[in-house]
Design a protein around this motif. Structure first.
Motif, PDB file in Angstrom:
ATOM      1  N   ARG A  14      24.270  50.310  37.081  1.00  8.66           N
ATOM      2  CA  ARG A  14      24.906  50.078  35.763  1.00  8.66           C
ATOM      3  C   ARG A  14      25.801  51.268  35.397  1.00  8.66           C
ATOM      4  O   ARG A  14      26.924  51.094  34.917  1.00  8.66           O
ATOM      5  CB  ARG A  14      23.811  49.834  34.715  1.00  8.66           C
ATOM      6  CG  ARG A  14      24.363  49.520  33.340  1.00  8.66           C
ATOM      7  CD  ARG A  14      23.332  48.894  32.400  1.00  8.66           C
ATOM      8  NE  ARG A  14      23.124  47.486  32.638  1.00  8.66           N
ATOM      9  CZ  ARG A  14      22.005  46.952  33.134  1.00  8.66           C
ATOM     10  NH1 ARG A  14      20.985  47.711  33.426  1.00  8.66           N
ATOM     11  NH2 ARG A  14      21.907  45.646  33.332  1.00  8.66           N
ATOM     12  N   SER A  34      25.660  41.561  34.005  1.00  8.83           N
ATOM     13  CA  SER A  34      24.518  40.626  34.019  1.00  8.83           C
ATOM     14  C   SER A  34      23.814  40.587  35.368  1.00  8.83           C
ATOM     15  O   SER A  34      22.655  40.186  35.449  1.00  8.83           O
ATOM     16  CB  SER A  34      24.940  39.215  33.573  1.00  8.83           C
ATOM     17  OG  SER A  34      25.986  38.691  34.341  1.00  8.83           O
ATOM     18  N   GLU A  37      20.483  43.962  37.667  1.00 11.51           N
ATOM     19  CA  GLU A  37      19.077  43.995  38.106  1.00 11.51           C
ATOM     20  C   GLU A  37      18.890  43.234  39.426  1.00 11.51           C
ATOM     21  O   GLU A  37      18.161  43.696  40.309  1.00 11.51           O
ATOM     22  CB  GLU A  37      18.153  43.423  37.014  1.00 11.51           C
ATOM     23  CG  GLU A  37      17.783  44.441  35.935  1.00 11.51           C
ATOM     24  CD  GLU A  37      18.927  44.799  34.991  1.00 11.51           C
ATOM     25  OE1 GLU A  37      19.858  43.972  34.847  1.00 11.51           O
ATOM     26  OE2 GLU A  37      18.905  45.906  34.416  1.00 11.51           O
ATOM     27  N   ASP A 174      23.476  33.123  38.303  1.00 13.00           N
ATOM     28  CA  ASP A 174      23.514  34.068  37.183  1.00 13.00           C
ATOM     29  C   ASP A 174      23.809  33.269  35.913  1.00 13.00           C
ATOM     30  O   ASP A 174      24.962  33.085  35.532  1.00 13.00           O
ATOM     31  CB  ASP A 174      24.597  35.133  37.420  1.00 13.00           C
ATOM     32  CG  ASP A 174      24.697  36.086  36.247  1.00 13.00           C
ATOM     33  OD1 ASP A 174      23.737  36.135  35.441  1.00 13.00           O
ATOM     34  OD2 ASP A 174      25.728  36.772  36.124  1.00 13.00           O
ATOM     35  N   ASN A 176      24.200  33.318  32.687  1.00 13.72           N
ATOM     36  CA  ASN A 176      24.421  34.140  31.484  1.00 13.72           C
ATOM     37  C   ASN A 176      25.037  33.320  30.344  1.00 13.72           C
ATOM     38  O   ASN A 176      25.421  33.874  29.322  1.00 13.72           O
ATOM     39  CB  ASN A 176      25.244  35.391  31.821  1.00 13.72           C
ATOM     40  CG  ASN A 176      26.620  35.059  32.375  1.00 13.72           C
ATOM     41  OD1 ASN A 176      27.151  33.972  32.157  1.00 13.72           O
ATOM     42  ND2 ASN A 176      27.213  36.000  33.086  1.00 13.72           N
ATOM     43  N   ASN A 210      17.179  39.712  33.966  1.00 12.04           N
ATOM     44  CA  ASN A 210      17.435  41.136  33.793  1.00 12.04           C
ATOM     45  C   ASN A 210      16.126  41.914  33.872  1.00 12.04           C
ATOM     46  O   ASN A 210      16.038  43.058  33.427  1.00 12.04           O
ATOM     47  CB  ASN A 210      18.192  41.428  32.482  1.00 12.04           C
ATOM     48  CG  ASN A 210      19.599  40.832  32.497  1.00 12.04           C
ATOM     49  OD1 ASN A 210      19.952  40.017  31.666  1.00 12.04           O
ATOM     50  ND2 ASN A 210      20.407  41.212  33.488  1.00 12.04           N
ATOM     51  N   THR A 236      20.025  35.347  32.213  1.00  8.55           N
ATOM     52  CA  THR A 236      20.570  36.692  31.989  1.00  8.55           C
ATOM     53  C   THR A 236      21.388  36.729  30.695  1.00  8.55           C
ATOM     54  O   THR A 236      21.701  35.710  30.104  1.00  8.55           O
ATOM     55  CB  THR A 236      21.503  37.119  33.144  1.00  8.55           C
ATOM     56  OG1 THR A 236      22.532  36.145  33.268  1.00  8.55           O
ATOM     57  CG2 THR A 236      20.760  37.273  34.452  1.00  8.55           C
ATOM     58  N   ALA A 240      24.685  42.578  29.938  1.00 11.92           N
ATOM     59  CA  ALA A 240      23.345  43.168  29.797  1.00 11.92           C
ATOM     60  C   ALA A 240      23.322  44.684  29.948  1.00 11.92           C
ATOM     61  O   ALA A 240      23.935  45.246  30.851  1.00 11.92           O
ATOM     62  CB  ALA A 240      22.399  42.543  30.827  1.00 11.92           C
ATOM     63  N   GLU A 246      27.133  43.214  24.947  1.00  9.63           N
ATOM     64  CA  GLU A 246      26.299  42.020  24.717  1.00  9.63           C
ATOM     65  C   GLU A 246      26.711  41.339  23.418  1.00  9.63           C
ATOM     66  O   GLU A 246      26.752  40.115  23.331  1.00  9.63           O
ATOM     67  CB  GLU A 246      24.823  42.414  24.605  1.00  9.63           C
ATOM     68  CG  GLU A 246      24.180  42.870  25.897  1.00  9.63           C
ATOM     69  CD  GLU A 246      22.706  43.243  25.706  1.00  9.63           C
ATOM     70  OE1 GLU A 246      22.113  42.895  24.666  1.00  9.63           O
ATOM     71  OE2 GLU A 246      22.151  43.900  26.609  1.00  9.63           O
TER      72      GLU A 246
END
Ligand SMILES: Cc1ncc(C[n+]2csc(CCOP(=O)(O)OP(=O)(O)O)c2C)c(N)n1
Ligand SMILES: [Mg+2]
Length: 281
Positions: A14, A34, A37, A174, A176, A210, A236, A240, A246
């Protein structure tokens, strides 16, 4: 397979993703953040690879079908030793090996050039089919975006994967909930992804995407289940790990103004401090 400290790996990925994009002041922040992780789990414990020998015969394969999240992928590769960290700060420059979307001809460790949505998952299916046909034990991992699922090509690939029981391939969604210009449910609703994948013949694991432990449990289950391929649906948050992103509705591709730069720099500094305290920077 490596077994690194996965929280540390995620924090590093990140941190470097934010630093890479921060240097430019623009980029695909939401969809890069996102998947931090899941990248940490893939590169920190799940996948077999040798960063000193990226093309080793027994490696597992990774395809980032949502290629616009390239900067997070690059951070994961650099943190895993595929190339020097400093190269990250050539992102998007003329002549760089790190264009915004990954190019397999430029970086060892990138198995497929992606960016045109829908294509990566099709190649992952073909690759898994080949490996299975050859009785090879390598595994294939592919990350697909929820908005990307609006591409019909994805569903053709999923039919193929289930039909051939490609249990050597893990389809990672993913989820999101957002795509380029809004919520996926408002643009072309996917309804229940779980129901759809089950109907297509998949084992489905729906997880907090996440959360490192949840993600690990999904991969463990995918290894155990032999009679079906597995789809891991990661619940997610787009952006994130950076509250400001966010909370920004339009966080797909951001061009930072002064306020945004300041807010994101606060997260960068917090991460930097915490990584330094742990001796990781
Ligand atoms: C075939 C194709 N159509 C359109 C685009 C432009 N585009 C890039 S990202 C994106 C949205 C993707 O949404 P999603 O898969 O949900 O990505 P994420 O939320 O993870 O960023 C679009 C439409 C593209 N790259 N490829
Ligand atoms: Mg999305």
């Amino acid at each position: 397979m490596m077994n690194r400290d996965l929280k540390a790996t995620a924090d590093l990925i990140r941190y470097y993703t934010l630093k890479e994009l921060g240097r430019l002041g623009y980029g695909h922040y939401g969809g890069a953040l996102s998947i931090v992780e899941v990248l940490a789990v893939l590169y920190g414990s799940e996948m077999k690879f040798d960063s000193n020998n990226p093309e080793s015969e027994d490696r597992d394969y990774f395809i980032l079908s949502k290629g616009h999240a390239g900067p997070a992928y690059y951070a994961a590769l650099a943190v895993s030793g595929f190339f020097p960290i400093d190269n990250l700060f050539t992102l998007n420059d003329n002549g760089t090996d790190l264009p915004s979307h990954p190019d397999r001809n430029k970086i060892k460790g990138v198995d497929m050039t992606t960016g045109s949505l829908g294509q990566g998952i099709s190649v992952a299916a073909g690759l898994a089919y080949y490996l299975k046909y050859k009785n090879m034990t390598n595994r294939v991992y592919c990350i697909v975006g929820d908005g990307e699922l609006n591409e019909g090509q994805c569903w053709e690939a999923f039919m193929f994967i289930a039909h051939h029981n490609l249990n050597n391939l893990v389809v990672i969604i993913d989820d999101n909930k957002k795509q380029l210009d809004g919520y996926t449910k408002d643009i072309c609703n996917l309804f229940s992804l779980e129901d759809k994948f089950r109907a297509f013949g998949f084992n489905v694991e729906k997880l907090n995407g996440n959360d490192i432990e949840s993600i690990k449990s999904g991969f463990d289950s995918a290894r155990k289940i032999k009679d079906k391929p597995t789809s891991i649906i990661l619940d997610t948050v787009k952006g994130a790990g950076v509250k400001f992103i966010e909370d920004t509705m339009s966080n797909h591709h951001m061009r930072l103004d002064k306020e945004a730069t300041g807010k994101i720099n606060e997260t960068i500094l917090d991460l930097e401090k915490s990584l330094q305290e742990r001796g990781l920077l």
